[in-house]
Design an enzyme around this catalytic site. Structure first.
Site, PDB file in Angstrom:
ATOM      1  N   ALA A  16       0.849  -1.205   0.000  1.00 42.07           N
ATOM      2  CA  ALA A  16       0.000   0.000   0.000  1.00 42.07           C
ATOM      3  C   ALA A  16       0.885   1.255   0.000  1.00 42.07           C
ATOM      4  CB  ALA A  16      -0.924  -0.003   1.211  1.00 42.07           C
ATOM      5  N   LYS A  97      -2.407  -9.283  -6.690  1.00 41.07           N
ATOM      6  CA  LYS A  97      -2.199 -10.658  -7.068  1.00 41.07           C
ATOM      7  C   LYS A  97      -1.894 -11.482  -5.816  1.00 41.07           C
ATOM      8  CE  LYS A  97       1.582 -11.394  -6.232  1.00 41.07           C
ATOM      9  NZ  LYS A  97       2.434 -11.301  -4.998  1.00 41.07           N
TER      10      LYS A  97
END
Ligand SMILES: NC(=O)c1ccc[n+]([C@@H]2O[C@H](COP(=O)([O-])OP(=O)(O)OC[C@H]3O[C@@H](n4cnc5c(N)ncnc54)[C@H](OP(=O)(O)O)[C@@H]3O)[C@@H](O)[C@H]2O)c1
Length: 337
Positions: A16, A97
């Protein structure tokens, strides 16, 4: 949607931070809300990057009317739940992913996104890097003739932290879902989707996850892919695309900043393009292009292909007898065919 596209982020860990840093390269992107399981982490993250809204829960971000698109940066087992939460709130989604833990979850997300006409994409960021765009251009022109083989590996040596997300089966750890997805996705991109045959082996370590695996995929007309992944062993991380007329070499293919074309044993072209930041801005730019064009999925990372990649990984895990603890609790868990 106003001029800028407004992002919300769920899960405020390592990736993030990288994503927010990289969005700074996109003048039309703005992070307006972040959500964490902890109020303190959300507040601290928002203060660090000057983000206006922070929430001590994920629900707050998906319900924030200012947010156009959600980036999901949580560990693998919560991708499906977070993506579903976002889609049901009507928000476009870019999900890290591997898209989900298994194909059934991916299938459910795709169904929800399509039924509700909401944009959804797997964050397979490598596909959008300039060097990989160049590789696709070479392949589209047929410069190496017909592709016969693809070889790629992605292995690194993680620290020994059995509770961390890489080695912990409760967090769907292991080489396949963390790094194996990169060579598998690359093979899918250049060899036309799912392999017809899959032979694979894994070493399951003492925490019960695959510390390394190798696989041979067979495609139509005898094309093959030789792939491996590892989380306790550093490997070269090279990709080789071998055709009837030449070879393309992509060093560090997962974060590629160069690619070399070899024809008749001689270097014919070398392409180099340093990455902007850590390279996540390219996938974000694709999401924003799609949103502005009113598209519900990306042509470069289509949803059916993400589903095919998950099915391939399900088959491999099935070959190794690797179920995560939360999958074992489901009475009749079955992989999608
Ligand atoms: N594209 C890339 O290059 C790349 C690189 C690394 C990782 N990834 C992917 O990004 C995802 C996150 O990886 P990461 O390295 O950022 O992981 P990380 O540092 O562990 O951060 C994950 C965050 O998810 C939240 N979370 C929610 N449920 C959790 C749980 N049960 N246990 C731990 N954390 C939980 C936490 O944030 P809050 O407490 O703030 O909610 C945590 O900080 C994974 O799916 C990974 O495969 C992608």
């Amino acid at each position: 949607m106003e001029n800028k596209i407004k992002w919300g982020i769920l899960g405020l860990g390592n990736i993030a931070h990288a994503f927010v840093e990289d969005l700074k390269f996109l003048t039309e992107a703005e992070v307006v809300a972040v959500g964490s399981r902890s109020d303190e982490r959300a507040t601290a993250f928002a203060q660090q990057y000057n983000i206006p809204n922070s929430y001590g829960c994920y629900e707050g971000v998906v319900q924030d009317p200012k947010v156009d698109v959600i980036y999901i940066a949580t560990p693998h087992p919560s991708h499906e739940e977070c993506a579903m939460l976002s889609l049901k709130a009507g928000k476009a989604v870019l999900c890290e992913k591997p898209f989900t833990v298994h194909a059934k979850e991916t299938d459910e997300l795709i169904t929800c996104a399509r039924e509700n006409k909401i944009f959804l994409m797997e964050a397979m960021w490598s596909r959008f890097l300039p060097a990989i765009v160049k590789v696709r251009e070479w392949l589209a022109k047929g410069v190496i003739g017909e592709i016969r083989q693809f070889k790629a590996d992605f292995g690194f040596r993680c620290d020994w932290k059995p509770e961390g997300r890489l080695l912990n089966p409760k967090l769907a750890g292991g080489a396949l879902l963390d790094v194996g997805v990169y060579p598998i996705s690359f093979a899918s991109m250049i060899l036309g989707g799912r392999p017809a045959r899959i032979l694979s082996l894994a070493h399951l370590g003492i925490t019960g996850v695959d510390e390394q695996f190798s696989a041979v995929f067979g495609y139509k007309a005898g094309k093959m892919a030789l792939l491996s992944g590892a989380i306790r062993t550093e490997t070269p991380k090279d990709a080789w695309i071998i055709g009837t007329e030449g070879v393309i070499h992509v060093p560090n293919f997962w974060r590629a900043d160069s690619a070399t074309l070899w024809l008749q044993g001689k270097q014919a072209e070398h392409y180099e393009m340093p990455l902007e930041g850590t390279g996540k801005s390219y996938e974000a730019a694709e999401v924003m292009r799609c949103l502005r064009a009113g598209k519900l999925e990306s042509d470069i990372m289509p949803l059916d292909e993400s589903l095919g990649i998950m099915k391939t990984m399900d088959i491999m895990r099935n070959q190794w007898g690797l179920l995560y603890p939360f999958e074992r609790k489901v009475a009749r868990f079955s992989f999608l065919e």
